[in-house]
Each structure stands twice: as structure tokens, then as C-alpha cells.
Scaffold this active site. Structure first.
Site, short mmCIF file in Angstrom:
data_model
loop_
_atom_site.label_atom_id
_atom_site.label_comp_id
_atom_site.label_asym_id
_atom_site.label_seq_id
_atom_site.Cartn_x
_atom_site.Cartn_y
_atom_site.Cartn_z
N LEU A 81 0.82 -1.21 0.00
CA LEU A 81 0.00 0.00 0.00
C LEU A 81 0.85 1.26 0.00
O LEU A 81 1.79 1.39 0.77
CB LEU A 81 -0.91 -0.02 1.24
CG LEU A 81 -1.91 1.12 1.38
CD1 LEU A 81 -3.24 0.61 1.93
CD2 LEU A 81 -1.37 2.22 2.29
N ASN A 92 0.53 5.27 0.67
CA ASN A 92 -0.35 6.38 1.06
C ASN A 92 0.39 7.71 0.96
O ASN A 92 0.84 8.05 -0.15
CB ASN A 92 -1.13 6.12 2.36
CG ASN A 92 -0.32 5.82 3.59
OD1 ASN A 92 0.56 4.96 3.58
ND2 ASN A 92 -0.61 6.51 4.67
N ASP A 93 0.55 8.45 2.01
CA ASP A 93 0.95 9.85 1.89
C ASP A 93 2.28 10.08 1.17
O ASP A 93 3.24 9.33 1.36
CB ASP A 93 1.14 10.47 3.28
CG ASP A 93 -0.01 10.19 4.21
OD1 ASP A 93 -1.03 9.65 3.76
OD2 ASP A 93 0.12 10.51 5.40
N GLN A 129 4.73 6.86 1.79
CA GLN A 129 4.38 5.95 2.88
C GLN A 129 4.03 4.60 2.26
O GLN A 129 3.30 4.54 1.27
CB GLN A 129 3.13 6.45 3.61
CG GLN A 129 3.37 7.48 4.67
CD GLN A 129 3.86 6.88 5.98
OE1 GLN A 129 3.13 6.30 6.75
NE2 GLN A 129 5.15 7.05 6.24
N TYR A 141 6.02 7.00 10.35
CA TYR A 141 4.85 7.69 9.81
C TYR A 141 5.26 8.97 9.07
O TYR A 141 6.43 9.31 8.99
CB TYR A 141 3.87 8.00 10.94
CG TYR A 141 2.90 6.87 11.24
CD1 TYR A 141 3.10 5.59 10.71
CD2 TYR A 141 1.78 7.07 12.04
CE1 TYR A 141 2.20 4.55 10.99
CE2 TYR A 141 0.88 6.04 12.31
CZ TYR A 141 1.10 4.79 11.78
OH TYR A 141 0.21 3.79 12.05
N SER A 142 4.26 9.69 8.60
CA SER A 142 4.50 10.77 7.65
C SER A 142 5.32 11.93 8.19
O SER A 142 5.32 12.21 9.40
CB SER A 142 3.17 11.31 7.14
OG SER A 142 2.65 10.37 6.24
N ARG A 154 0.80 14.04 14.93
CA ARG A 154 1.71 13.51 13.90
C ARG A 154 1.87 14.42 12.68
O ARG A 154 1.18 15.41 12.54
CB ARG A 154 1.25 12.12 13.46
CG ARG A 154 -0.18 12.06 12.96
CD ARG A 154 -0.56 10.62 12.57
NE ARG A 154 -1.94 10.56 12.18
CZ ARG A 154 -2.93 10.17 12.98
NH1 ARG A 154 -2.70 9.77 14.22
NH2 ARG A 154 -4.18 10.17 12.55
#
Ligand code: FRU
Length: 479
Positions: free
Chosen positions: A44, A46-47, A63, A106-107, A166
Site C-alpha cells: 500500500l 499512502n501519503d 508511505q 509515519y508521515s 503527527r
């Protein structure tokens, strides 16, 4: 896709080469791979993360959970580009391999400082009771792509936020480094915290204040806040979750929004003269848009073409998500425009007049003009049974509608199957970029944008003009 937690958080080193091979093979079976958009090699996407200019090239991470179409133990995957159109994925990864990012890198964002790239991101940490400790942490990346993480946490969870804290974005304003971080208050309201680098040392951050930007709304969380400057005007891009529809008309699970402001008062942590909240994108999926002010003066953004908590037809092939084209932000007559960077025209391989086509490669750009006082309807991804993605440009009523209800494999229909926006009742143009299962539509050169996925069935690759008198060009695109 639903997947048990123990699978999603399994250590990367526990996946066998046979399992990885199977995932690779499965990804290859998909008929929907994009050609000129970034997709994850597996798993996957994502960002967008760490979008920046470093060592003479553009850097863009994404991500990723590499083992399937689910939100698992996230890493950053590195890509680079010279022209912002052709991106190459390198072997560089920001891995979740430290006590401070044990449950996911994380982002976050990036900025070149003294020949190294500073990475500022959220370490997702959970304890044995699965209680989350969100840490804002940092790393240096050198020109060879070697990443060295800081041992110290840069920003700890303040006592007025929940575990939802975050996505630090670093930016420079008048020679000073600042960062904003998305947060949720103890009474479950979304807001943004502003920090500054003490003596401009990015290894040392102090709190400035909660960012005032003309009032937050009913959102319970703000993800991925970004502050960029367009002609010196601060533009705040953000992804609010749980926003009441009375405050903003949107249909996606979560919208991606912005406010144009007049000035930035750093002392009082205030964006002065903020506009109302506006939709950044009117399509079926665009989220977590990240932007930065490039050294050449352009303001560049890129969006995740996907949404949290949505299943996609590609999930069965063990991948999901794509990155939008890189778009440049400008302001004209007080309005924000987003349009693909100029170099996008380098993809144009051949040109012909716009007309109906029974089959295409589904990799093309249309540049179409819709006359005033007309209602035009186009079908993209069309087959001979009248199915397709229906774009209606009604210059009499001043409305553009995108209807996906008869376009390809249906999904996320709980959120409706059409999207719309208003336009001036006048001649209107659209530049439409189609890439196998992606469509990005720029109305009036980016005054309004629709970004969406479409997963065509076999034979759904035509263009039909159902009504109206659109005219223009068809460009075959080649990566
Ligand atoms: C937004 C987001 C961020 C978070 C990241 C995790 O899509 O939820 O807030 O840092 O994704 O992958």
C-alpha cells in the site's frame, strides 16, 4: 483490506523470500498498472513524504506497507526526479527499525541543510497494551542515501493532545525554520501546533503556540498540515477528519482542504486573513497533499490518490494507491490554481484533433474547450454498451459533474458515485490526464481539480461525445 494485526505488524525480517515472491507475482497480474504515475512496487502506498529538493534533484518518498494492500508497519520509500515527471525508485528506505519508530515510520517532511537532507517524521510507537506514544523524530540522509536517525526525540507528546499527534512539516520562513504538527485535543478537536527551531538548529525545537487560522471547524483530527507560500501568501493545506458537512460540501470519507491567508504572524502563531475552508480537490480521491517551496521559486504539491479506510479493486493483487502528478500552485485573482508542472508536456507523444474514439491506450491527455451556453457530456473509459466515466460540463448552469456509477469495477459506493463543482457560466476548458486507472482533470487550467481512480473492465477504453460541442486536442502520452 482487512488483515489481522499480527500480519500487518510482523517484522520485515520475518517475511520469507518465497512470500515476497508470491506478493510480487500477484502485483504483476493486475490489469490496472499506471504508466506515468508513481505506484508502490508492492503493498500500500499512502501519503507523499519528504517532498524536497536535495543534491540537485527532487526527492519524494511515499508511505508504504510493502506486504499487501493494508495499513501495516509503515516505511518511507525513496524516489527521485530531475524533471518532476519521471521518478525513479531507489533502494533507499526509512525503515521502522528503531525504538522510536517501532510501529511505523509515519508521515513527515524533509529539507536540505548543509548538504544533507533533514527528515522530520512521526515515530509510531506502541507499548505491550497497544497504547500509542507518537514521537516527532528526525534523521539525516546523506548524498549516498545513508540515513542516520537521531537518538533524541525532537518533540514529545504534549499533555494537551491525545495519541493523535503527527506529520511534522518543516518549512523556512524569513530565514527561520518552523514546523507544524497535526494534533487532536483532549476533547477530540483537530488542531495544529507550531514549533520553531531554536537558533535554527533543527535538532532542537521549541513550542510557539497553537496555530490560529481563522477558526478550526468540527473536525476531530487534522492530518498532514502543510504551510506553503504562494506569492508570499501563506496557504494552509490540510486533511481534516470528521468535518461536519454544513461547514464544507464534500462526499469523500475525509476531504483535503485549504485556506489562503494574507500574512503569517510567527510570534502569535497566527495566519491572519484566512479565507473560508475550501476543497482542494473535487474528485473521488485525493488526500494528504504535501507541498514545499522549491529553490526555483515554485510552490509544488503532490497528493495521495487514495483515501484512508477505503478498499480498492487492486487489493486482491496486493497493492493499492498511487501518487498524483506534481502540481504547481499559483494564485490568480485571489483564487488558488493547481496545474501539473510545465514538463508534463514532455509526455506528449503524438497529437490529433479531439474526437470520439472506440479504443485508446487509456494513457492520454485531452485538452478540451467547452463552449459557453452548452451542456457537454463525455464518456471516458467507454465501452460499446454505453458504460464509462461520465464528465458533464454544463456551462449554462455553471456546474461540472463526474459520474463514476457506470465506470469499471464499482467500489466505495457508500460515499456516492458522482462528484461536482461549480464553475463560471462561461467557456470552460479541461485538461484531462488518463493513465490506465487514474484520471486527473484540471478545469480552467487548475481552477478546480478532480482526481480519481477508475478500474475499467476489459474493453473499456473508448472516448464518446454524448452531447455538446467540445473541441480540442488528443495527445497520446508516453513515459
Ligand atoms: C494520513 C496518515 C498520517 C500518518 C500516516 C500513516 O493518511 O494517517 O496521519 O502519519 O497516514 O501511514
Amino acid at each position: 483490506m482487512d488483515m489481522p494485526q499480527n500480519v500487518r505488524y510482523r517484522a520485515y525480517s520475518d517475511w520469507t523470500s518465497q512470500e515476497i515472491q508470491e506478493i510480487n507475482n500477484n502485483v504483476k497480474k493486475s490489469p490496472w498498472h499506471a504508466t506515468y504515475h508513481i505506484e508502490p512496487k508492492t503493498g500500500l502506498l499512502n501519503d507523499p513524504n519528504g517532498f524536497s529538493f536535495f543534491n540537485g534533484k527532487y526527492t519524494l518518498f511515499y508511505q508504504n506497507w510493502p506486504f499487501g494492500a493494508a495499513h501495516g508497519l509503515k516505511q518511507w520509500v525513496h524516489t527521485e526526479s530531475e524533471d518532476l515527471v519521471h521518478f525513479t525508485e531507489t533502494a533507499v528506505r526509512l525503515l521502522p527499525d528503531h525504538a522510536h519508530d517501532s510501529h511505523g515510520a509515519y508521515s513527515g517532511s524533509a529539507y536540505e541543510i548543509d548538504g544533507k537532507l533533514f527528515l522530520f517524521y512521526t515515530g509510531n510507537v506502541r507499548d505491550e497494551n497497544w497504547v500509542r506514544d507518537p514521537l516527532q523524530i528526525g534523521a539525516w540522509m546523506d548524498k549516498e542515501g545513508k540515513i542516520e536517525k537521531f537518538e533524541n526525540v525532537l518533540i514529545q507528546q504534549p499533555n494537551d493532545v491525545t495519541e493523535h499527534f503527527r506529520d511534522p512539516q518543516i518549512f523556512e520562513y524569513k530565514g527561520q525554520f518552523f514546523a507544524i504538527v497535526g494534533a487532536q485535543s483532549l476533547d477530540k478537536k483537530g488542531f495544529i501546533k507550531l514549533y520553531k527551531a531554536v537558533e535554527n538548529n533543527v535538532e532542537n525545537w521549541e513550542f510557539v503556540g497553537d496555530l490560529k487560522f481563522g477558526g478550526t471547524g468540527s473536525e476531530y483530527m487534522i492530518e498532514c498540515p502543510n504551510l506553503v507560500f504562494v506569492d508570499d501568501k501563506p496557504v494552509l493545506l490540510y486533511s481534516p477528519q470528521g468535518l461536519d458537512k454544513s461547514e464544507l460540501d464534500y462526499d469523500n470519507i475525509y476531504p483535503n482542504t485549504y485556506k489562503i491567508c494574507q500574512t503569517f504572524d510567527t510570534k502569535n502563531a497566527e495566519l491572519i486573513g484566512a479565507s473560508e475552508i475550501l476543497n482542494l480537490d473535487y474528485g473521488f480521491e485525493a488526500y494528504a497533499t504535501q507541498g514545499f517551496n522549491a529553490p526555483d521559486g515554485r510552490t509544488l504539491i503532490v497528493s495521495w490518490i487514495g483515501l484512508p479506510d477505503v478498499d480498492y479493486p487492486t487489493d486482491k493483487y496486493d497493492y493499492q494507491g498511487a501518487m498524483s502528478l506534481v502540481k504547481e500552485l499559483t494564485i490568480k485573482d485571489g483564487k488558488l490554481y493547481q496545474y501539473p508542472v510545465e514538463t508534463i508536456t514532455s509526455l506528449r507523444d503524438s497529437e490529433e484533433n479531439f474526437s470520439e474514439k472506440s479504443t485508446t491506450s487509456n494513457t492520454y491527455e485531452l485538452e478540451v474547450t467547452f463552449p459557453a451556453n452548452d451542456k457537454s457530456e463525455l464518456l471516458l473509459f467507454a465501452d460499446d454498451k454505453g458504460n464509462g466515466l461520465r464528465l458533464t460540463v454544463d456551462t449554462k448552469e455553471g456546474i461540472v459533474t463526474l459520474d463514476r456509477s457506470k465506470a469499471g469495477v464499482q467500489y466505495a459506493t457508500d460515499f456516492g458515485t458522482s462528484r461536482h463543482c461549480s464553475i463560471d457560466k462561461d467557456e470552460t476548458t479541461a485538461n484531462i490526464f488518463v493513465d490506465k486507472s487514474i484520471v486527473e482533470i484540471f478545469i480552467n487550467k487548475g481552477e478546480k481539480v478532480f482526481t480519481s481512480r477508475v478500474f475499467p473492465e476489459e474493453g473499456q477504453n473508448g472516448i464518446q461525445i454524448v452531447s455538446g460541442k467540445p473541441s480540442g486536442k488528443y495527445f497520446e502520452l508516453k513515459y
